[in-house]
Design an enzyme around this catalytic site. Structure first.
Site, PDB file in Angstrom:
ATOM      1  N   GLU A  36      15.234  14.126  -5.619  1.00 12.47           N
ATOM      2  CA  GLU A  36      14.399  13.705  -4.494  1.00 12.47           C
ATOM      3  C   GLU A  36      14.560  14.667  -3.336  1.00 12.47           C
ATOM      4  OE1 GLU A  36      11.850  12.592  -2.227  1.00 12.47           O
ATOM      5  OE2 GLU A  36      11.988  11.142  -3.873  1.00 12.47           O
ATOM      6  N   THR A  44       7.078   7.258  -1.504  1.00  9.74           N
ATOM      7  CA  THR A  44       6.023   6.867  -0.577  1.00  9.74           C
ATOM      8  C   THR A  44       6.119   5.397  -0.212  1.00  9.74           C
ATOM      9  OG1 THR A  44       4.489   8.564  -1.372  1.00  9.74           O
ATOM     10  CG2 THR A  44       3.519   6.630  -0.325  1.00  9.74           C
ATOM     11  N   GLU A 204     -17.780   1.874   3.806  1.00  7.99           N
ATOM     12  CA  GLU A 204     -17.532   1.831   2.372  1.00  7.99           C
ATOM     13  C   GLU A 204     -18.736   2.360   1.595  1.00  7.99           C
ATOM     14  OE1 GLU A 204     -16.681   1.488  -1.398  1.00  7.99           O
ATOM     15  OE2 GLU A 204     -15.118   1.176   0.105  1.00  7.99           O
ATOM     16  N   THR A 272      -9.563   6.526   0.948  1.00  7.51           N
ATOM     17  CA  THR A 272     -10.468   6.533  -0.202  1.00  7.51           C
ATOM     18  C   THR A 272      -9.708   6.661  -1.518  1.00  7.51           C
ATOM     19  OG1 THR A 272     -10.792   8.903   0.257  1.00  7.51           O
ATOM     20  CG2 THR A 272     -12.502   7.397   1.003  1.00  7.51           C
ATOM     21  N   HIS A 323       4.764  -1.925  -8.547  1.00  3.73           N
ATOM     22  CA  HIS A 323       5.376  -2.771  -9.570  1.00  3.73           C
ATOM     23  C   HIS A 323       4.979  -2.345 -10.980  1.00  3.73           C
ATOM     24  CE1 HIS A 323       1.894  -4.702  -7.635  1.00  3.73           C
ATOM     25  NE2 HIS A 323       1.539  -5.136  -8.830  1.00  3.73           N
ATOM     26  N   HIS A 446       4.914 -31.457  -3.533  1.00  5.18           N
ATOM     27  CA  HIS A 446       3.953 -31.767  -2.474  1.00  5.18           C
ATOM     28  C   HIS A 446       4.708 -31.934  -1.146  1.00  5.18           C
ATOM     29  CE1 HIS A 446       0.555 -33.620  -0.402  1.00  5.18           C
ATOM     30  NE2 HIS A 446       1.410 -34.564   0.035  1.00  5.18           N
TER      31      HIS A 446
END
Length: 467
Positions: A36, A44, A204, A272, A323, A446
């Protein structure tokens, strides 16, 4: 004694895919190193992506609650003011806690951090600075960087025209901002600045935001964000961004009538999408094959066209999600240790961390329809959820797609409170091949937001109770 410059595995890149791969490999008995070049680990995601953006989303949401909901609950007093420097300091502290955490995990699991930028001069060799290391296996986990605006003249300076990197460290909160791209990054950061008082306009190219999202969710999402103050220009092709002084002008053409328009703002955020970052690795010289989109081509075990070199995460095909990279990192480590590493690509959730959150997994209704299979839909609005109404979070709904014949859950789409956490109930159900009835017959506490998931599952059968 083993050669200190020889490893069973060298991972290039310490983002979520890379550091997870390195830690799991070390846990499975492989002598492992991770290369690294940043001053901190985490890639990032931890340094200039997922983690800092969530810190700013959290801080700005607290401001929104104070301004709009506190008085309704009897919490009286002046609304807090924004100390932008302190907010950035809070964001940086969150980054530091997380990156130091990875460094601790490396030490705990005996993963060597080779500091510097790596290249692969030959199979089995990784060069960092003037030192060349030997490795039985190499895993490329170098992630991605921001993609340019297709077919447009846009020069990023990270001051006026910024990517997500620059947007996380602006010198001040701008009065106006143009966001090019209505995807996850643009909407999350657009939400942050809207809450802080910036006038944000999202431009967009397609006719709807969040490309690939369930159409019903996307429509509701845009409506909710519009109420929060975000403005939208859809079906617009950006041709150029010009900067003059401390202002920017975004030029775009509406595709429906070819009319040209200009939009002036203090900041332009280019969001983008992202592209694989493999610069400097020497892949072309090695003969590592890539796809037409510049991704590294791999087989089912993440092996590239060059023996001994594998790749994972944003560098290969598939959704660019942290992930997803983590799962691939664990799978590769297990494969190298002689185990059966596996990733179920049909059960990878996606989340947008706005308020309300948006989360999805599996098939959208559009994809189910295109596939020609018989399906059914169960929906439930958070307006029928007691906890959501008490917490001013009743916007949105849960939508479950199930096979019409077998009742097996094919997908789920949630727009509402804590959607990013709620979706995992369905992920687990899908991983075990559960039917909607299985979810409907599972007792839910609940009052919780999760009851909306059960109600949507009930709606796939005889009907929801509170609808």
């Amino acid at each position: 004694m083993s050669d200190p410059q020889s490893y069973d595995l060298i991972v290039i890149g310490s983002g979520p895919g890379g550091y997870v791969c390195a830690i799991r490999a070390a846990q499975l008995g492989l002598r492992t190193a991770c290369v690294e070049g940043r001053e901190t680990l985490g890639g990032t995601c931890l340094n200039i992506g997922c983690i800092p953006s969530k810190a700013l989303l959290h801080a700005s949401h607290q401001l929104h609650e104070a301004e709009h909901n506190f008085a309704k609950m009897g919490l009286k007093g002046a609304a807090p003011s924004v100390d932008w420097k302190q907010m950035l300091a809070y964001k940086d502290d969150v980054i530091g806690q997380n990156t130091k955490g990875i460094e601790f995990l490396f030490k705990k699991n005996k993963v060597d951090w080779i500091k510097g930028w790596g290249s692969i001069p030959a199979a089995g060799k990784v060069k960092v600075g003037d030192t060349t290391y030997e490795a039985k296996h190499i895993v490329i986990a170098t992630g991605s960087d921001s993609a340019p605006v297709p077919g447009a003249e846009v020069e990023v300076d990270e001051k006026i025209v910024v990517t997500s990197t620059g947007a996380l460290e602006l010198s001040k909160v701008p009065k106006t901002m143009t966001v090019i791209g209505g995807g996850v990054i643009g909407l999350e950061l657009g939400s942050v600045y809207t809450r802080l008082g910036t006038e944000v306009t999202v431009v967009e190219y397609l006719d709807a935001i969040t490309p690939g999202q369930d159409a019903e969710v996307a429509k509701q999402f845009q409506k909710i964000l519009g109420k929060q103050g975000l403005k939208f220009v859809t079906g617009a092709a950006v041709s150029k961004v010009e900067t003059k002084g401390n202002k920017a002008t975004t030029h775009y053409t509406l595709r429906k009538d070819d009319s040209t328009h200009e939009l002036k703002s203090d900041i332009v955020l280019v969001s983008t999408g992202r592209r694989p970052f493999t610069d400097g690795l020497g892949l072309e010289e090695l003969g590592v094959k890539t796809t037409q989109r510049g991704q590294i081509a791999v087989d089912d075990e993440y092996q590239t066209s060059v023996a001994g070199i594998r790749a994972i995460g944003d560098a290969i095909e598939g959704p660019m999600l942290a992930h997803k990279a983590e799962d691939e990192g664990m799978a590769v480590a297990e494969i190298l240790a002689g185990q059966a590493g596996h990733v179920n690509y049909d059960v990878i959730p996606g989340v947008i961390y706005t308020h309300p959150e948006v989360a999805s997994v599996g098939l959208t209704e559009e994809l189910a329809k295109e596939s020609g299979r018989a399906y059914k839909v169960g929906k439930f609005s958070f307006m029928g959820n007691g906890r959501a109404k008490a917490n001013f979070a009743a916007d949105g709904f849960v939508k479950i797609i199930a096979d019409k014949e077998t009742d097996r859950i094919l997908g789920c789409h949630v727009i509402g409170p804590m959607a990013g956490d709620l979706i995992h109930e369905v992920c687990v159900a899908m991983e075990f091949g559960a039917a909607a009835e299985d979810l409907a017959r599972t007792c839910h506490a609940h009052p919780t937001y999760s009851e909306a998931m059960r109600e949507a599952a009930l709606a796939c059968g005889d009907g929801a109770i509170h609808a």
